[in-house]
Design an enzyme around this catalytic site. Structure first.
Site, PDB file in Angstrom:
ATOM      1  N   ASP A 263      34.417  45.682  33.486  1.00 49.99           N
ATOM      2  CA  ASP A 263      35.687  46.211  33.969  1.00 49.99           C
ATOM      3  C   ASP A 263      35.550  46.432  35.469  1.00 49.99           C
ATOM      4  O   ASP A 263      34.550  46.998  35.921  1.00 49.99           O
ATOM      5  CB  ASP A 263      35.964  47.553  33.271  1.00 49.99           C
ATOM      6  CG  ASP A 263      37.417  47.732  32.908  1.00 49.99           C
ATOM      7  OD1 ASP A 263      38.250  47.560  33.804  1.00 49.99           O
ATOM      8  OD2 ASP A 263      37.697  48.063  31.745  1.00 49.99           O
TER       9      ASP A 263
ATOM     10  N   ASP B 244      41.188  45.887  36.462  1.00 47.70           N
ATOM     11  CA  ASP B 244      42.020  47.055  36.180  1.00 47.70           C
ATOM     12  C   ASP B 244      43.109  47.246  37.245  1.00 47.70           C
ATOM     13  O   ASP B 244      42.802  47.249  38.441  1.00 47.70           O
ATOM     14  CB  ASP B 244      41.096  48.280  36.175  1.00 47.70           C
ATOM     15  CG  ASP B 244      41.820  49.551  35.834  1.00 47.70           C
ATOM     16  OD1 ASP B 244      42.125  49.742  34.652  1.00 47.70           O
ATOM     17  OD2 ASP B 244      42.066  50.362  36.744  1.00 47.70           O
TER      18      ASP B 244
ATOM     19  N   GLU C 260      44.782  42.902  34.388  1.00 55.03           N
ATOM     20  CA  GLU C 260      45.752  43.820  33.799  1.00 55.03           C
ATOM     21  C   GLU C 260      46.994  43.639  34.671  1.00 55.03           C
ATOM     22  O   GLU C 260      47.102  44.212  35.749  1.00 55.03           O
ATOM     23  CB  GLU C 260      45.233  45.250  33.865  1.00 55.03           C
ATOM     24  CG  GLU C 260      46.134  46.194  33.113  1.00 55.03           C
ATOM     25  CD  GLU C 260      45.731  47.654  33.267  1.00 55.03           C
ATOM     26  OE1 GLU C 260      45.908  48.402  32.316  1.00 55.03           O
ATOM     27  OE2 GLU C 260      45.269  48.050  34.347  1.00 55.03           O
TER      28      GLU C 260
ATOM     29  N   HIS D 249      41.779  50.370  24.787  1.00 55.65           N
ATOM     30  CA  HIS D 249      41.504  51.791  25.023  1.00 55.65           C
ATOM     31  C   HIS D 249      42.725  52.548  25.565  1.00 55.65           C
ATOM     32  O   HIS D 249      42.678  53.764  25.672  1.00 55.65           O
ATOM     33  CB  HIS D 249      40.344  51.917  26.011  1.00 55.65           C
ATOM     34  CG  HIS D 249      40.715  51.385  27.358  1.00 55.65           C
ATOM     35  ND1 HIS D 249      40.937  50.046  27.593  1.00 55.65           N
ATOM     36  CD2 HIS D 249      40.965  52.005  28.532  1.00 55.65           C
ATOM     37  CE1 HIS D 249      41.299  49.873  28.833  1.00 55.65           C
ATOM     38  NE2 HIS D 249      41.315  51.041  29.440  1.00 55.65           N
ATOM     39  N   ASP D 250      43.776  51.825  25.942  1.00 51.19           N
ATOM     40  CA  ASP D 250      45.000  52.483  26.424  1.00 51.19           C
ATOM     41  C   ASP D 250      46.062  52.562  25.335  1.00 51.19           C
ATOM     42  O   ASP D 250      47.194  52.969  25.607  1.00 51.19           O
ATOM     43  CB  ASP D 250      45.586  51.714  27.616  1.00 51.19           C
ATOM     44  CG  ASP D 250      44.697  51.828  28.847  1.00 51.19           C
ATOM     45  OD1 ASP D 250      43.968  52.826  28.969  1.00 51.19           O
ATOM     46  OD2 ASP D 250      44.724  50.898  29.677  1.00 51.19           O
TER      47      ASP D 250
HETATM   48  C1  GLC Z   1      44.120  51.047  33.619  1.00 50.39           C
HETATM   49  C2  GLC Z   1      43.100  51.423  32.565  1.00 50.39           C
HETATM   50  C3  GLC Z   1      43.328  52.834  32.149  1.00 50.39           C
HETATM   51  C4  GLC Z   1      43.142  53.716  33.336  1.00 50.39           C
HETATM   52  C5  GLC Z   1      44.041  53.291  34.490  1.00 50.39           C
HETATM   53  C6  GLC Z   1      43.586  53.899  35.772  1.00 50.39           C
HETATM   54  O1  GLC Z   1      45.402  51.010  33.116  1.00 50.39           O
HETATM   55  O2  GLC Z   1      43.149  50.526  31.507  1.00 50.39           O
HETATM   56  O3  GLC Z   1      42.469  53.223  31.109  1.00 50.39           O
HETATM   57  O4  GLC Z   1      43.415  55.040  32.987  1.00 50.39           O
HETATM   58  O5  GLC Z   1      44.022  51.896  34.699  1.00 50.39           O
HETATM   59  O6  GLC Z   1      42.426  53.259  36.224  1.00 50.39           O
END
Ligand code: GLC
Length: 583
Positions: free
Chosen positions: A129, A231, A285, A359-360
């Site tokens: 990540d 991310d 993402e 995980h989100d």
């Molecule tokens: C992304 C991650 C998430 C995190 C956010 C801030 O969306 O997947 O888990 O809280 O970014 O880094």
């Protein structure tokens, strides 16, 4: 070890030669370059929750090492690890304080190297990540920058000098006041944070910052990692003239944040400076709509490889209400169209991903299936069939292969997640209905998907001897790896079979995707076609018998896989029945 990008020989060009039929979405033939990451299934590991080796209640790298053979047994090709870098963990690793060191709770760099080798020895690639929009306020860059405007790191962040008055409003997602600027006394200026105030945004306009980031990425590539999950990457570029939020983005901050003026210049530079020099795969993402997301992955633009969108996982929430489930459910017909639409977005350029959880997200079984004792097995298998039969790289979340479901906390004190705690505080501050909020979060909160992996029936489900950082789901005595490993028809063994099926039939990877019976409010039906081979996927997403009207004659088909022992022969499907037929 440097591993430079191998240029694929022409023979690797796979020509799709499906005959076009009326109403089908793919053109007659489209060249698609085959690569490992298109053919891979990626298994996502949340390291805090996978396996704790030293009894401190937190999963770690040695824990992952002890489970390598299990991971291999799944038949997957790559893993994505959530952040394992040093971090104060206010957002569980998405607030990095040192990009080139391992989070001490997770172990050491030596453990990392051993883990990486362990994966590679088993033919499994490792994707890290990469959190590049922001770091932790405990990163040395920010610690120094926040001391003085003369610090060499001051311009590694975005500041608004207080003598200019209040900064222009920016939204923040993990801030109680939803305010994206935080005042810092020593520099008498405000710093920008799109996420929590402990996650200052990095200033990508500064070439020195960018060079430091590329150097750090090369450090991991030189170690031999195989890719990155990027991310919040869509947010890295900002208009530093700091205009007021344009009216067109009113209420839609994601679109504004995902439209920074130099976003793609920076990604192209990253590609030139780092990615193009190694055989690494990248997945963004990628917040935004199709035109925005396509830009990340259009091969001609030389940016990234894969993107995942949010359109499908956002279904079924009440607007403007913190992921509050809509009591009327979601529009299944529209939901099916979303998948078809994103499939066609990547017909000739780019490549997508298929996922229903990470995980989100909450657990996919609770959110998209049915976790009641009667249907948990059928619906878990159905969701697996769905994800692994999409024309996109599947990202499959740890624990879903055994049908883990939402833990459903009753009290706010049981939660760990910054998003939940922020939203709770906001509802409270507005005098909102906290009971209703907590009820809703039993379905949608992120912590539902972060509980410890359920390995067996021993203490803490075999996760580790210490009290786990997040409680283990009480159903672990029945829902666990050990029990399902032995049971040929378990959810786990179904996942393995489905994964085998995908791997041995390129039609599921590259084949043309055609949505059928579009208006059916219960059944998701689609065909996949490649080089004369045609498969039909029928999925009944409802807890009642439903009929698929595809107009196709099933009498000459063979069943490839099904979650009932006696699969439907005529398109009449039992609750959560999933079948794949081939001609
Ligand atoms: C992304 C991650 C998430 C995190 C956010 C801030 O969306 O997947 O888990 O809280 O970014 O880094």
């Amino acid at each position: 070890m440097k591993r430079y990008l191998l240029f694929l020989p022409a023979c690797c060009l796979l020509i799709l030669s499906c005959k076009e039929k009326k109403g089908q979405s793919r053109p007659d033939s489209a060249p698609v370059t085959s690569t490992w990451w298109k053919e891979a299934t990626v298994y996502q590991i949340y390291p805090r929750s996978f396996q704790d080796s030293d009894g401190d209640g937190v999963g770690d790298l040695k824990g992952i090492i002890s489970r390598l053979d299990y991971i291999k047994s799944l038949g997957i090709d790559a893993v994505w690890l959530n952040p394992v870098y040093a971090s104060p963990n206010k957002d569980n690793g998405y607030d990095i304080s040192d990009y080139e060191n391992i989070q001490p709770q997770f172990g050491t760099m030596k453990d990392f190297d051993e883990m990486l080798k362990g994966f590679h020895d088993r033919g499994i690639k490792v994707m890290m990540d990469m959190v590049l929009n922001h770091c932790s306020n405990e990163h040395k860059w920010f610690k120094e920058a926040s001391q003085s405007r003369n610090s060499p790191y001051y311009n590694y962040f975005h500041w608004w000098p207080a003598e200019k008055g209040e900064p222009p409003y920016r939204f923040s997602i993990f801030d109680e006041k939803a305010y994206g600027w935080e005042y810092n006394k020593p520099t008498n200026s405000y710093y920008l944070h799109y996420f929590g105030d402990f996650q200052p945004d990095l200033n990508w306009e500064n070439p020195a910052l960018r060079q430091d980031i590329y150097k750090m990425m090369r450090f991991w590539c030189d170690k031999g990692v195989d890719g990155f999950r990027m991310d919040a990457l869509a947010f890295i570029s900002k208009d530093t003239t700091w205009p007021s939020l344009p009216a067109e983005y009113n209420g839609n901050w994601v679109m504004y944040y995902a439209s920074g003026p130099r976003l793609h210049d920076y990604i192209q530079e990253m590609n030139r400076e780092v990615l193009s020099k190694y055989d690494v795969a990248t997945v963004a993402e990628a917040a935004g709509d199709i035109p925005r997301v396509k830009k990340f992955v259009d091969e001609d633009r030389k940016e990234l490889n894969m993107a995942y969108h949010f359109e499908a996982t956002e279904f079924g929430y009440l607007p403007g209400e913190y992921k509050m489930p809509d009591p009327n459910g979601y529009d299944f017909v529209k939901w099916k169209q979303v998948f078809a639409k994103w499939d066609s977005a990547f017909i000739d350029k780019g490549w997508g991903t298929a996922y229903l959880a990470n995980h989100d997200q909450p657990r996919m079984l609770t959110r998209w299936g049915n976790d009641s004792p009667e249907f948990r097995e059928y619906s878990s298998k159905l969701l697996t069939t769905f994800i692994l039969s999409q024309r996109a790289t599947p990202y499959y979340y740890y624990g879903d292969e055994i049908g883990m479901d939402n833990i459903r906390f009753d009290r706010v004190e049981q939660y760990n997640d910054v998003e939940l705690l922020t939203n709770y505080a906001q509802v409270k501050a507005k005098g909102g209905d906290l009971k209703r909020f907590l009820e809703g979060m039993k379905i949608s909160s992120r912590d539902n998907g972060r509980t410890p992996m359920q390995w067996d029936t021993t203490l803490n489900a075999g996760f580790g001897a210490g009290t786990p950082w997040l409680p283990v789901n009480s159903n672990y005595k029945t829902v666990n790896v050990a029990a399902q490993d032995k049971e040929p028809n378990s959810i786990l063994n179904y996942f393995r079979r489905m994964q085998q099926l995908r791997k041995s039939n390129p039609v599921f990877i590259y084949g043309k995707y055609t949505l059928l019976d579009k208006e059916n409010t219960s059944v998701f039906a689609y065909t996949r076609e490649l080089n004369g081979k045609k498969c039909l996927v029928l999925l009944n997403f409802k807890d009642k018998q439903s009929v698929a009207n595809t107009g196709l004659d099933l009498s000459k088909t063979k069943v490839m896989i099904s979650n009932y022992p006696d699969p439907s022969k005529d398109g009449t499907l039992r609750p959560y029945e999933a079948v794949i037929y081939e001609w």
